[in-house]
Design an enzyme around this catalytic site. Structure first.
Site, PDB file in Angstrom:
ATOM      1  N   THR A 174      19.831  42.231  34.107  1.00 53.64           N
ATOM      2  CA  THR A 174      20.963  42.967  34.683  1.00 53.64           C
ATOM      3  C   THR A 174      20.817  44.429  34.281  1.00 53.64           C
ATOM      4  O   THR A 174      20.126  44.741  33.311  1.00 53.64           O
ATOM      5  CB  THR A 174      22.298  42.448  34.127  1.00 53.64           C
ATOM      6  OG1 THR A 174      22.282  42.641  32.712  1.00 53.64           O
ATOM      7  CG2 THR A 174      22.488  40.977  34.435  1.00 53.64           C
ATOM      8  N   GLU A 180      23.552  37.088  37.847  1.00 52.61           N
ATOM      9  CA  GLU A 180      23.822  35.827  37.136  1.00 52.61           C
ATOM     10  C   GLU A 180      24.093  34.665  38.089  1.00 52.61           C
ATOM     11  O   GLU A 180      24.166  33.520  37.661  1.00 52.61           O
ATOM     12  CB  GLU A 180      25.045  36.002  36.225  1.00 52.61           C
ATOM     13  CG  GLU A 180      24.793  36.873  34.993  1.00 52.61           C
ATOM     14  CD  GLU A 180      25.026  38.353  35.252  1.00 52.61           C
ATOM     15  OE1 GLU A 180      24.982  38.786  36.423  1.00 52.61           O
ATOM     16  OE2 GLU A 180      25.259  39.081  34.265  1.00 52.61           O
ATOM     17  N   LYS A 184      45.355  50.514  35.026  1.00 51.25           N
ATOM     18  CA  LYS A 184      46.629  49.912  34.631  1.00 51.25           C
ATOM     19  C   LYS A 184      47.669  51.007  34.528  1.00 51.25           C
ATOM     20  O   LYS A 184      47.666  51.796  33.596  1.00 51.25           O
ATOM     21  CB  LYS A 184      46.464  49.155  33.325  1.00 51.25           C
ATOM     22  CG  LYS A 184      45.545  47.962  33.517  1.00 51.25           C
ATOM     23  CD  LYS A 184      45.235  47.221  32.247  1.00 51.25           C
ATOM     24  CE  LYS A 184      44.251  46.108  32.551  1.00 51.25           C
ATOM     25  NZ  LYS A 184      43.297  45.851  31.510  1.00 51.25           N
ATOM     26  N   TRP A 227      48.819  46.947  38.326  1.00 56.13           N
ATOM     27  CA  TRP A 227      47.366  47.090  38.327  1.00 56.13           C
ATOM     28  C   TRP A 227      46.964  47.705  39.655  1.00 56.13           C
ATOM     29  O   TRP A 227      47.405  47.236  40.715  1.00 56.13           O
ATOM     30  CB  TRP A 227      46.678  45.724  38.171  1.00 56.13           C
ATOM     31  CG  TRP A 227      46.769  45.160  36.795  1.00 56.13           C
ATOM     32  CD1 TRP A 227      47.789  45.341  35.906  1.00 56.13           C
ATOM     33  CD2 TRP A 227      45.815  44.326  36.144  1.00 56.13           C
ATOM     34  NE1 TRP A 227      47.536  44.665  34.746  1.00 56.13           N
ATOM     35  CE2 TRP A 227      46.334  44.026  34.862  1.00 56.13           C
ATOM     36  CE3 TRP A 227      44.575  43.793  36.517  1.00 56.13           C
ATOM     37  CZ2 TRP A 227      45.640  43.227  33.946  1.00 56.13           C
ATOM     38  CZ3 TRP A 227      43.892  42.987  35.605  1.00 56.13           C
ATOM     39  CH2 TRP A 227      44.417  42.724  34.338  1.00 56.13           C
TER      40      TRP A 227
HETATM   41  P1  AMP Z   1      24.409  42.795  40.104  1.00 57.61           P
HETATM   42  O1  AMP Z   1      24.212  41.750  39.090  1.00 57.61           O
HETATM   43  O2  AMP Z   1      23.731  44.077  39.774  1.00 57.61           O
HETATM   44  O3  AMP Z   1      24.068  42.313  41.459  1.00 57.61           O
HETATM   45  O4  AMP Z   1      25.966  43.158  40.113  1.00 57.61           O
HETATM   46  C1  AMP Z   1      26.953  42.182  40.336  1.00 57.61           C
HETATM   47  C2  AMP Z   1      28.293  42.831  40.476  1.00 57.61           C
HETATM   48  O5  AMP Z   1      28.322  43.661  41.642  1.00 57.61           O
HETATM   49  C3  AMP Z   1      29.428  41.860  40.696  1.00 57.61           C
HETATM   50  O6  AMP Z   1      29.881  41.293  39.490  1.00 57.61           O
HETATM   51  C4  AMP Z   1      30.465  42.744  41.350  1.00 57.61           C
HETATM   52  O7  AMP Z   1      31.175  43.515  40.403  1.00 57.61           O
HETATM   53  C5  AMP Z   1      29.625  43.669  42.190  1.00 57.61           C
HETATM   54  N1  AMP Z   1      29.565  43.179  43.580  1.00 57.61           N
HETATM   55  C6  AMP Z   1      28.608  42.465  44.177  1.00 57.61           C
HETATM   56  N2  AMP Z   1      28.906  42.240  45.463  1.00 57.61           N
HETATM   57  C7  AMP Z   1      30.102  42.815  45.687  1.00 57.61           C
HETATM   58  C8  AMP Z   1      30.968  42.929  46.827  1.00 57.61           C
HETATM   59  N3  AMP Z   1      30.642  42.428  47.990  1.00 57.61           N
HETATM   60  N4  AMP Z   1      32.139  43.582  46.649  1.00 57.61           N
HETATM   61  C9  AMP Z   1      32.486  44.113  45.462  1.00 57.61           C
HETATM   62  N5  AMP Z   1      31.709  44.058  44.375  1.00 57.61           N
HETATM   63  C10 AMP Z   1      30.542  43.416  44.480  1.00 57.61           C
END
Ligand code: AMP
Length: 537
Positions: free
Chosen positions: A182, A327, A436, A441
């Site tokens: 990540t 993940e 917040k 929120w």
């Molecule tokens: P990554 O592991 O880099 O793919 O990041 C995952 C994170 O990206 C998720 O936990 C979300 O916070 C954000 N994310 C992924 N897809 C979306 C989406 N369609 N809308 C909003 N946030 C998203």
């Protein structure tokens, strides 16, 4: 039933046998277009497997890549995993210290890289002593005259010396096949180790009609990089379905992407919102249209409804909004309608599909409050989003610390979401980005989506800044569209009547550009630092 194991090599074997003539087309980082077929990619993956074994790569060893989306990267996915080793895809956009950390933490033995990244890997190599061999993913003519990289050789030379005779072993399906870290905006990057089983199940699930809906009739071009959660599984789903695969290499600018979309007859694509915002501008500037592209999946960050509307109304391309994480392999939800939504007007249909969508079988989810109790699916109550399933991480690779699982085995995503009575999940924020204000929120994503609907706004981010009265209030940070002007007052006025009064941003700051993470998300930790000391009464 037979005890056949789910294996990644089974996908390429299937594609070579039943869709052998189907093409894989790549734009090469060293220049030019490469045309190949699944039959050829299979044969070359076997040559790679023989080369890896000759180099002493053993079960479970990590073989790393720093590479764009190309047929060679595709062959590495299959050749490395096929012998029982782990294909570790590395995101070159991470900071050099993070790259060094990741390579050493994973103990990568070999590292394959594209020509673009030669200067980068030459800088990293002295700090990565465990990498025994560096392989340039190109022909020998691109090897530098002199290099200090240990064991440097060219990918094409490596393959040319090997036979295509190789029988993929019947690995246990729980064997690891790939590894992705990540981006770690707040702490060290964390590794997610995928298994053959999780990868196969995910590839089959994303192919379903209400997921990414893949077919042999499609021409699929993942713009999302193969170093970002395995390009969302498309390098597996395309051959599994026998779809032609188009890989854009380093040509990530709008003009190069458009050229490939058109020349290769791409029907389906995938990428983060930034890519599509850039393409939209390019299409509008030239009054261009797509002749074959019909659908694209947008995820990684919230897809602004304004982007969805523009693609559908101006370009005839349907955007499927999807949510996932490194993940979760990554697919968790996709925004597809239910029978009750049939016959909705385009605008009403988009309002449903603008949410992150419904769970795909295999990825169950729930939202919980601070007390860990499940919240109702009423589309209003929001809480921490928890997921579980056979392609959801149980623990991070060599983490040494407990993972993010609850006592009853759910993964804490770190996202805050609502789920409506039809099962549509909507992300309101990362939990650390929620604003917040007083007892309320405020969703930064809602405000950002609205801001980019203003014609003069190219990109927008909302962060919470301290307020003596409300504890936090929203600050809107905006990048103006080139050649367009808009005042802070005008932008603040744009929110009136569109969101609850308490959610309206209090102030606007204009910047030249916003900081981004290695996966194209707005880097809010940096933005909060940039605006440290800012406060609103
Ligand atoms: P990554 O592991 O880099 O793919 O990041 C995952 C994170 O990206 C998720 O936990 C979300 O916070 C954000 N994310 C992924 N897809 C979306 C989406 N369609 N809308 C909003 N946030 C998203």
């Amino acid at each position: 039933m037979m005890a056949d194991q789910l294996r990644v090599a089974g996908i390429i074997e299937h594609a070579a046998k039943w869709h052998g003539e189907t093409e894989i087309v790549s734009r090469l980082p060293e220049g030019g277009i490469h045309r190949g077929t699944y039959a050829q990619a299979h044969a070359r993956s076997k040559q790679l497997a023989n080369a890896l074994l000759r180099l002493g790569v053993a079960d479970g060893d990590r073989v790393a890549t720093i590479a764009w989306n190309t047929h060679r990267h595709f062959e590495l996915y299959y050749g490395v995993a096929g012998i029982g080793a782990v294909c570790h895809t590395i995101n070159p956009r991470l900071f050099p210290e993070q790259l060094v950390y990741i390579i050493n933490h994973a103990e990568d033995r070999l590292l394959f890289f594209d020509l673009t990244f030669l200067p980068l890997v030459e800088k990293l190599a002295p700090a990565c002593p465990k990498v025994e061999k560096w392989v340039l993913m190109a022909g020998p003519e691109y090897l530098p005259a002199a290099s200090a990289l240990p064991g440097l050789c060219s990918y094409e030379d490596l393959l040319a010396a090997e036979s295509t005779d190789y029988e993929w072993p019947m690995l246990d399906e729980n064997t690891a096949c790939s590894l992705c870290y990540t981006s770690g905006t707040t702490a060290e990057p964390k590794g997610v180790l995928y298994s053959h089983r999780s990868t196969l199940l995910h590839a089959m699930a994303i192919s379903l009609p209400d997921a990414l809906n893949c077919s042999a009739l499609d021409v699929i071009m993942p713009v999302v990089p193969m170093f970002h959660v395995n390009a969302w599984g498309l390098p597996y789903a395309a051959p599994l379905n026998g779809a032609k695969l188009v890989l854009p290499g380093a040509g990530m600018d709008a003009a190069s992407l458009y050229e490939l979309f058109e020349s290769e007859g791409v029907t389906f694509s995938a990428g983060v919102p930034t890519i599509w915002l850039g393409l939209l501008q390019f299409m509008r500037e030239g009054g261009r249209q797509f002749t074959s592209l019909r659908r694209t999946v947008v995820g990684g960050s919230a897809c602004p409804p304004a982007l969805m509307k523009a693609f559908e109304e101006e370009l005839g391309v349907t955007i499927m909004h999807a949510w996932g994480m490194t993940e979760t392999s990554p697919l968790g939800t996709a925004g597809h309608l239910k029978p009750k939504h049939q016959g909705l007007s385009p605008a009403d249909s988009r309002a449903v599909r603008a949410k992150q969508g419904r769970v795909v079988f295999g990825a169950d989810m729930k939202i919980v409050g601070d007390d860990g109790q499940a919240l109702p699916h009423d589309g209003v109550a929001f809480g921490d989003l928890l997921v579980r399933g056979p392609w959801v991480v149980a623990d991070y690779f060599r983490s040494g610390t407990p993972g993010e699982l609850t006592a009853d085995g759910w993964f804490r995503t770190g996202d805050v979401a609502t789920i409506d009575p039809d099962g549509f999940m909507q992300i309101t924020d990362r939990s650390k980005d929620v604003i917040k204000s007083g007892g309320e929120w405020i969703s930064s994503i809602d405000l950002e989506n609205l801001a980019v609907a203003h014609p003069a706004v190219a990109e927008a981010a909302v962060i919470g800044v301290p307020s003596a009265k409300w504890s936090e209030r929203p600050l809107l940070v905006v990048v103006r569209r080139p050649g367009m002007d808009v005042s802070a007052e005008e932008l603040l006025g744009f929110f009136k009547g569109k969101v609850a009064k308490f959610s309206e941003p209090d102030a606007v700051e204009f910047v030249e550009q916003l900081p981004h993470t290695a996966t194209g998300k707005i880097l809010k930790t940096q933005l909060r630092k940039d605006f440290a000391g800012y406060s609103i009464a």
